[in-house]
Design a protein around this motif. Sequence first.
Motif, short mmCIF file in Angstrom:
data_model
loop_
_atom_site.label_atom_id
_atom_site.label_comp_id
_atom_site.label_asym_id
_atom_site.label_seq_id
_atom_site.Cartn_x
_atom_site.Cartn_y
_atom_site.Cartn_z
N UNK A 82 31.50 105.09 63.99
CA UNK A 82 32.80 104.26 64.22
C UNK A 82 33.48 104.97 65.43
N UNK A 83 34.29 104.01 66.25
CA UNK A 83 35.03 104.27 67.25
C UNK A 83 36.51 104.40 67.02
N UNK A 84 36.87 105.68 67.12
CA UNK A 84 38.56 105.66 66.72
C UNK A 84 39.22 105.59 68.25
N UNK A 85 38.74 105.74 69.18
CA UNK A 85 39.39 105.69 70.46
C UNK A 85 40.25 107.08 70.68
N UNK A 86 40.18 108.01 69.97
CA UNK A 86 41.02 109.15 70.07
C UNK A 86 42.46 108.74 69.82
N UNK A 87 42.63 107.52 68.89
CA UNK A 87 43.74 107.15 68.53
C UNK A 87 44.24 107.54 66.73
N UNK A 88 45.13 108.14 66.39
CA UNK A 88 45.30 108.58 65.03
C UNK A 88 45.41 107.35 64.20
N UNK A 89 46.18 106.32 64.53
CA UNK A 89 46.56 105.24 63.54
C UNK A 89 45.16 104.37 63.38
N UNK A 90 44.32 104.37 64.63
CA UNK A 90 43.05 103.58 64.42
C UNK A 90 41.95 104.40 63.54
N UNK A 91 42.31 105.74 63.75
CA UNK A 91 41.33 106.37 62.89
C UNK A 91 41.44 106.28 61.32
#
Length: 385
Positions: A82-91
């Motif tokens: 799963x890709x979170x794009x280094x974004x805490x909210x998306x994580x």
Amino acid sequence: MLFLKYRRMLMFCILSLALHASGALASEEVQTVTIGFVGALSGVSESFGKSLANAAELAIFEANRKPFKINGKRVQFRLLRMDDRNDAERTQRVAQALVKAGVIGVIGGTNSNTSIAASKIFADAGVPQISPTSSLRKYTGQGFRTTFRMLGIDDDACIYLGEYAVKELHAQRIAVIDNGTVFGVNVGTRFSEVAREHGAVIVSRDSVSDVLMNFGEILQRVKAQDIDAVFFGGYSAQTSMLAQSMLRLEVKARLVTSMNGIVGSSFLISSGVAVNGTVAQEAGIPFNKMPGWKKFEADFNQRFDFQVYSMTPYAYDAAHVLMAAVRRANSLNPRKVTNTLHEISFKGLTGIIAFDAVGNPRSPSYTIYEAQNQKWTAMKTNTMR
């Protein structure tokens, strides 16, 4: 003729046994057990995140070649990336999706901020989370039983680097720069404290944006202050630009940095000759000191033909220790797997893996490297006891 007759009979027997074995395997009941991976699989950290995911994939491939059963059914592991794009909210959204998918455990995130953002979601679900890269103390300091890390804590690492800078590099006047992130500020502060304890003077302390790429103004100022070293607490791409700026502006001081994943070929390529003289500390022991490193490197390159970063082996070991805990717990209940992780001692690629009560490695190591002739050379390894 008699020899040929016996040979044909032997081949027939071997073929029959092989078909029987494959038929037996095919008739076995198989249960697929999903391990989650969460990390940056796109954006500026895409290559890094994919390297870690590939390492976890390789571990799963190896484990599936030595199957075992739980409740009479053969366990087959698979990795859900799963890709979170280094974004805490998306994580956080990714973490909820992984819990909903019924994962037995999670490898990730690939930095401290995203790991922290996901940790409560995994803790509430009782799902063990093993981060191969998180170094902030806060990650395992939240009190969640489900959080584990493979690396030592970044401000502990500065105990060794600060002493090395003063005693081995003979740096007496040091400029300290951080990139304003929690990580950057933490390592900058701790390095400054240790350097002072050993007699150095911190002549300046600057904090910049985590996207700043032009260090000219700061370097012109610190250059005039007759410094011996510049310590930078920030990301790899920024460190590369800082090294190039120091070369261009003829700043003779050493560039010193810690725990930001620059030890590897990609930083050498991006920095060119500017890398020479850079001193960097990373978690763990050097690759060539890892038992089984040559086999891992060969298998990884053959399967993926992809960049290996300094932290890639830790994702490989994180997946292996998670699967070992499933096997030892003889259970697919994530909470039982978590309990086993707190008790396990596993011989991995990076050494013996065992966690303390809060999920930190019991004996983390840190290695100081120096770039010489555009190659990284391990100078000293320290292990906490």
